[in-house]
Write a protein that holds these residues in place. Structure first.
Motif, PDB file in Angstrom:
ATOM      1  N   ALA A  77      18.626   1.015  27.396  1.00 21.83           N
ATOM      2  CA  ALA A  77      19.172   1.860  28.464  1.00 21.83           C
ATOM      3  C   ALA A  77      20.697   1.807  28.476  1.00 21.83           C
ATOM      4  N   PHE A  78      21.247   0.630  28.225  1.00 20.31           N
ATOM      5  CA  PHE A  78      22.700   0.517  28.202  1.00 20.31           C
ATOM      6  C   PHE A  78      23.301   1.162  26.957  1.00 20.31           C
ATOM      7  N   GLY A  79      22.546   1.237  25.892  1.00 22.39           N
ATOM      8  CA  GLY A  79      22.987   1.979  24.713  1.00 22.39           C
ATOM      9  C   GLY A  79      23.165   3.458  25.039  1.00 22.39           C
ATOM     10  N   TRP A  80      22.229   4.008  25.819  1.00 25.13           N
ATOM     11  CA  TRP A  80      22.330   5.399  26.254  1.00 25.13           C
ATOM     12  C   TRP A  80      23.546   5.598  27.149  1.00 25.13           C
ATOM     13  N   VAL A  81      23.755   4.678  28.071  1.00 27.27           N
ATOM     14  CA  VAL A  81      24.908   4.770  28.971  1.00 27.27           C
ATOM     15  C   VAL A  81      26.203   4.721  28.157  1.00 27.27           C
ATOM     16  N   MET A  82      26.260   3.833  27.185  1.00 28.48           N
ATOM     17  CA  MET A  82      27.460   3.725  26.345  1.00 28.48           C
ATOM     18  C   MET A  82      27.687   5.019  25.559  1.00 28.48           C
ATOM     19  N   VAL A  84      26.731   8.136  26.287  1.00 24.85           N
ATOM     20  CA  VAL A  84      27.172   9.208  27.187  1.00 24.85           C
ATOM     21  C   VAL A  84      28.600   8.948  27.655  1.00 24.85           C
ATOM     22  N   ALA A  85      28.893   7.715  28.046  1.00 25.04           N
ATOM     23  CA  ALA A  85      30.223   7.397  28.575  1.00 25.04           C
ATOM     24  C   ALA A  85      31.316   7.596  27.527  1.00 25.04           C
ATOM     25  N   ILE A  86      31.101   7.108  26.332  1.00 28.45           N
ATOM     26  CA  ILE A  86      32.127   7.225  25.290  1.00 28.45           C
ATOM     27  C   ILE A  86      32.242   8.673  24.806  1.00 28.45           C
ATOM     28  N   PHE A  87      31.111   9.336  24.618  1.00 25.54           N
ATOM     29  CA  PHE A  87      31.124  10.726  24.149  1.00 25.54           C
ATOM     30  C   PHE A  87      31.908  11.622  25.102  1.00 25.54           C
ATOM     31  N   TYR A  88      31.582  11.546  26.391  1.00 25.85           N
ATOM     32  CA  TYR A  88      32.261  12.413  27.350  1.00 25.85           C
ATOM     33  C   TYR A  88      33.673  11.934  27.674  1.00 25.85           C
ATOM     34  N   TRP A  89      33.954  10.667  27.484  1.00 21.15           N
ATOM     35  CA  TRP A  89      35.317  10.188  27.665  1.00 21.15           C
ATOM     36  C   TRP A  89      36.215  10.784  26.583  1.00 21.15           C
ATOM     37  N   VAL A  90      35.768  10.749  25.343  1.00 22.51           N
ATOM     38  CA  VAL A  90      36.555  11.317  24.233  1.00 22.51           C
ATOM     39  C   VAL A  90      36.745  12.819  24.444  1.00 22.51           C
ATOM     40  N   LEU A  91      35.685  13.530  24.798  1.00 23.90           N
ATOM     41  CA  LEU A  91      35.813  14.966  25.024  1.00 23.90           C
ATOM     42  C   LEU A  91      36.712  15.277  26.220  1.00 23.90           C
ATOM     43  N   SER A  92      36.664  14.460  27.252  1.00 27.19           N
ATOM     44  CA  SER A  92      37.527  14.677  28.412  1.00 27.19           C
ATOM     45  C   SER A  92      38.992  14.478  28.054  1.00 27.19           C
ATOM     46  N   PHE A 119      30.607  22.400  29.175  1.00 31.23           N
ATOM     47  CA  PHE A 119      31.009  21.003  29.043  1.00 31.23           C
ATOM     48  C   PHE A 119      30.765  20.238  30.332  1.00 31.23           C
ATOM     49  N   ASN A 120      31.257  20.755  31.448  1.00 25.23           N
ATOM     50  CA  ASN A 120      31.109  20.038  32.720  1.00 25.23           C
ATOM     51  C   ASN A 120      29.660  19.992  33.180  1.00 25.23           C
ATOM     52  N   GLY A 121      28.912  21.070  32.969  1.00 28.48           N
ATOM     53  CA  GLY A 121      27.501  21.070  33.345  1.00 28.48           C
ATOM     54  C   GLY A 121      26.695  20.065  32.554  1.00 28.48           C
ATOM     55  N   SER A 122      26.913  20.021  31.241  1.00 28.99           N
ATOM     56  CA  SER A 122      26.183  19.044  30.422  1.00 28.99           C
ATOM     57  C   SER A 122      26.625  17.617  30.733  1.00 28.99           C
ATOM     58  N   ALA A 123      27.912  17.429  31.003  1.00 31.60           N
ATOM     59  CA  ALA A 123      28.401  16.093  31.368  1.00 31.60           C
ATOM     60  C   ALA A 123      27.770  15.638  32.677  1.00 31.60           C
ATOM     61  N   PHE A 124      27.655  16.543  33.634  1.00 30.72           N
ATOM     62  CA  PHE A 124      27.023  16.189  34.914  1.00 30.72           C
ATOM     63  C   PHE A 124      25.574  15.757  34.716  1.00 30.72           C
ATOM     64  N   VAL A 125      24.815  16.547  33.974  1.00 31.32           N
ATOM     65  CA  VAL A 125      23.390  16.238  33.785  1.00 31.32           C
ATOM     66  C   VAL A 125      23.209  14.930  33.010  1.00 31.32           C
ATOM     67  N   LEU A 126      23.927  14.776  31.897  1.00 31.11           N
ATOM     68  CA  LEU A 126      23.752  13.569  31.080  1.00 31.11           C
ATOM     69  C   LEU A 126      24.322  12.326  31.761  1.00 31.11           C
ATOM     70  N   TYR A 127      25.416  12.481  32.487  1.00 29.54           N
ATOM     71  CA  TYR A 127      25.952  11.333  33.225  1.00 29.54           C
ATOM     72  C   TYR A 127      25.015  10.940  34.366  1.00 29.54           C
ATOM     73  N   LEU A 128      24.348  11.910  34.971  1.00 27.88           N
ATOM     74  CA  LEU A 128      23.374  11.583  36.015  1.00 27.88           C
ATOM     75  C   LEU A 128      22.238  10.740  35.441  1.00 27.88           C
ATOM     76  N   VAL A 161      31.717   9.021  38.434  1.00 23.26           N
ATOM     77  CA  VAL A 161      32.016  10.011  37.391  1.00 23.26           C
ATOM     78  C   VAL A 161      31.051  11.185  37.488  1.00 23.26           C
ATOM     79  N   THR A 162      29.795  10.908  37.796  1.00 26.33           N
ATOM     80  CA  THR A 162      28.806  11.973  37.952  1.00 26.33           C
ATOM     81  C   THR A 162      29.222  12.934  39.060  1.00 26.33           C
ATOM     82  N   VAL A 163      29.700  12.399  40.162  1.00 28.67           N
ATOM     83  CA  VAL A 163      30.169  13.241  41.273  1.00 28.67           C
ATOM     84  C   VAL A 163      31.386  14.063  40.836  1.00 28.67           C
ATOM     85  N   CYS A 164      32.283  13.440  40.082  1.00 25.25           N
ATOM     86  CA  CYS A 164      33.460  14.162  39.576  1.00 25.25           C
ATOM     87  C   CYS A 164      33.049  15.307  38.653  1.00 25.25           C
TER      88      CYS A 164
END
Length: 180
Positions: A77-82, A84-92, A119-128, A161-164
């Motif tokens: 589960a933490f691999g998934w979090v990592m 999503v977090a790194i992928f969207y951080w780089v894109l942001s 970008f923002n819609g997919s980031a919201f869903v995957l970060y959620l 971040v999900t709220v953002c």
């Protein structure tokens, strides 16, 4: 002096000059606007989308940095979090550079409002999904205080971040709707 006793200057005067100028254009230049330099958009960081993008970068960095300092690799589960977090951080960070330098104005054929919405819609869903996975996984090793505290903090920032990204999705949708 030339071979036949005529100087080069006399040869140039004797030859008729053509007044035709030939120019060529490239399809590459049609893709970009004519300005040669990038400009800096001072007002972007004070706008709501700019503030949200900066918050997403800061809080996203905290999410993956707090998890990376632990033994997260033992739990998928933490691999998934990592991821999503790194992928969207780089894109942001990439989008921050694009918007700060107004580079998006140099490529007008790209529908930037739609790109931002996707970008923002997919980031919201995957970060959620990542924030939920993070929150439900923090009780796994409660007896390891360092991991527990880091995972709890990362879960908090993941929801932040999900709220953002949800707010950014709203602003992107409004922008897309007014330009369509």
């Amino acid at each position: 002096m030339g071979v036949s006793g005529i100087s080069l200057g006399e040869m140039e005067e004797a030859r008729p000059r053509s007044q035709t100028v030939t120019t060529t254009t490239s399809s590459y230049s049609e893709t970009f606007s004519s300005s040669a330099s990038l400009s800096y958009d001072r007002g972007f960081l004070t706008s709501p989308p700019g503030v949200l993008l900066l918050a997403e970068i800061i809080f996203g960095l905290l999410v993956w940095a707090l998890i990376a300092g632990t033994e997260y690799f033992r739990f998928s589960a933490f691999g998934w979090v990592m991821f999503v977090a790194i992928f969207y951080w780089v894109l942001s960070v990439f989008f921050l550079i694009i918007y700060m330098t107004r580079a998006y104005t140099r490529i007008p054929k790209v529908p930037w409002t739609l790109v931002g919405l996707c970008f923002n819609g997919s980031a919201f869903v995957l970060y959620l999904t990542a924030a939920i996975a993070d929150a439900t996984s923090i009780g796994i090793e409660r007896h390891h205080n360092h991991n527990y505290n880091s995972w709890t903090a990362s879960s908090f920032f993941a929801f932040l971040v999900t709220v953002c990204y949800a707010a950014s999705t709203y602003f992107s949708f409004q922008s897309w709707r007014t330009r369509s």
